[in-house]
Design a protein around this motif. Sequence first.
Motif, PDB file in Angstrom:
ATOM      1  N   GLY A 169       0.951  -1.450   0.261  1.00 44.27           N
ATOM      2  CA  GLY A 169      -0.260  -0.056   0.240  1.00 44.27           C
ATOM      3  C   GLY A 169       0.716   1.360   0.264  1.00 44.27           C
ATOM      4  N   SER A 170       2.253   0.927  -0.103  1.00 44.78           N
ATOM      5  CA  SER A 170       3.348   2.440   0.353  1.00 44.78           C
ATOM      6  C   SER A 170       4.102   2.239  -0.615  1.00 44.78           C
ATOM      7  N   ARG A 171       3.598   1.866  -1.036  1.00 51.00           N
ATOM      8  CA  ARG A 171       4.919   1.505  -2.805  1.00 51.00           C
ATOM      9  C   ARG A 171       3.769   0.708  -3.538  1.00 51.00           C
ATOM     10  N   VAL A 172       2.707   1.833  -4.399  1.00 51.10           N
ATOM     11  CA  VAL A 172       1.544   0.673  -5.173  1.00 51.10           C
ATOM     12  C   VAL A 172       2.118   1.017  -6.811  1.00 51.10           C
ATOM     13  N   GLU A 173       2.682   1.984  -7.463  1.00 55.19           N
ATOM     14  CA  GLU A 173       3.435   1.919  -8.259  1.00 55.19           C
ATOM     15  C   GLU A 173       4.444   0.989  -8.354  1.00 55.19           C
ATOM     16  N   GLN A 174       5.318   1.205  -7.433  1.00 52.30           N
ATOM     17  CA  GLN A 174       6.745  -0.062  -7.043  1.00 52.30           C
ATOM     18  C   GLN A 174       5.549  -1.500  -7.675  1.00 52.30           C
ATOM     19  N   THR A 175       4.869  -1.980  -6.864  1.00 51.99           N
ATOM     20  CA  THR A 175       3.930  -2.838  -6.835  1.00 51.99           C
ATOM     21  C   THR A 175       3.676  -3.243  -8.424  1.00 51.99           C
ATOM     22  N   PHE A 176       3.098  -2.311  -8.663  1.00 54.61           N
ATOM     23  CA  PHE A 176       2.395  -2.928 -10.480  1.00 54.61           C
ATOM     24  C   PHE A 176       4.146  -2.532 -11.830  1.00 54.61           C
ATOM     25  N   ASP A 177       4.329  -2.173 -11.637  1.00 58.21           N
ATOM     26  CA  ASP A 177       6.011  -1.323 -12.531  1.00 58.21           C
ATOM     27  C   ASP A 177       6.213  -2.752 -12.322  1.00 58.21           C
ATOM     28  N   ALA A 178       6.477  -3.810 -10.950  1.00 56.25           N
ATOM     29  CA  ALA A 178       7.038  -5.151 -11.103  1.00 56.25           C
ATOM     30  C   ALA A 178       6.614  -6.869 -11.242  1.00 56.25           C
ATOM     31  N   PHE A 179       5.058  -6.197 -10.714  1.00 57.96           N
ATOM     32  CA  PHE A 179       4.055  -7.359 -11.006  1.00 57.96           C
ATOM     33  C   PHE A 179       4.090  -7.596 -12.615  1.00 57.96           C
ATOM     34  N   MET A 180       3.119  -6.135 -13.226  1.00 58.67           N
ATOM     35  CA  MET A 180       3.147  -6.482 -15.384  1.00 58.67           C
ATOM     36  C   MET A 180       3.797  -6.278 -15.835  1.00 58.67           C
ATOM     37  N   ARG A 181       4.719  -7.122 -15.380  1.00 61.96           N
ATOM     38  CA  ARG A 181       5.597  -7.076 -16.806  1.00 61.96           C
ATOM     39  C   ARG A 181       6.226  -8.527 -17.497  1.00 61.96           C
ATOM     40  N   LYS A 182       6.461  -9.031 -18.971  1.00 61.87           N
ATOM     41  CA  LYS A 182       6.526  -9.663 -19.470  1.00 61.87           C
ATOM     42  C   LYS A 182       8.155 -10.535 -18.531  1.00 61.87           C
TER      43      LYS A 182
END
Length: 331
Positions: A169-182
């Motif tokens: 919750g304190s790193r929302v953009e980091q979370t999606f940057d890390a997960f949503m990749r090929k």
Amino acid sequence: MIEMPSLQFAQTNGIRMGYYEAGPKSDTPPVILCHGWPELAFSWRHQIKALSEAGIRVIAPDQRGYGATDRPEAIEDYDIEHLTGDLVGLLDHLEISKAIFVGHDWGGFIVWQMPLRHLDRTAGVVGINTPHMDRAPADPIELFRMRFGDQMYIVQFQDPAREPDRIFGSRVEQTFDAFMRKPVPRSDTAPADKPVAGVGASPRLNLAFPQMIAGYDAKHDPRTPILSPEEKKVFVDTFTKTGFTGGINWYRNMSRNWQRSGWLDHTVRVPSLMIMAENDHVLPPSAADGMEKLVPDLEKYLVRDSGHWTQQEKPDEVSAKLIEWRKKRFG
């Protein structure tokens, strides 16, 4: 330009659920698209457009704890009985007798439960990456702890202090940057693809996701993002507002779900499709080996060169397969 139908709401099973609908209301049985963690109905944007343009009625909810849908406080309000009951209530709201349920990731776990618990409302099932499995031989959290240790993310999610919720919750953009990749071919330095609850992964994978996100820097990630900046903003803005606790509460019911499912016959007695992703490192196609024993009327389909986020990584291929199978099996 991102295309989504207008957001609508249904009162279902004690909550208000947000959902999106497209395609002709006369089409039957309609297709219900069920997302995983940490996702939204928005994850199905490509399929909503393609299926509706093919003349198929399609409905995609933000599920309990996510997006525009209510987030109850009690952890047990996120057990499998509630999650499947929400979908039955959505059908009731829309005056639909039966539907085809399509699920990815955690949504896959839910849709395979629909014909076990609500056979009279289930016309067919499609699992994307998530296979149907028999009941685990023991409490799944204990099995995860024995195999992967206390740092495995699903084990960490049981923490009553909710530290993983705070980290994401304190790193929302980091979370999606890390997960949503090929994915890239496995190496010791590449972050692991996100696995799905209830299915075994390789012990080599780094499954300490909260710590991985806490130390993540997109500048050093060689993998290709699957979201445009505009698409990523939808996820980031939504989860910034809602937090991650609602979705993580699904994992906090895994022991409860296991304890309360001993009575179920796990045979799926409806037409079914299993879409597998060649490069999902945690749910490899081999995870679906032997499914035919529990799902007698099963077709399998392999999407090559796709990681975990299959309907977003290979949207045209997934949509085309869904349309082809739906028309072949249901006219």
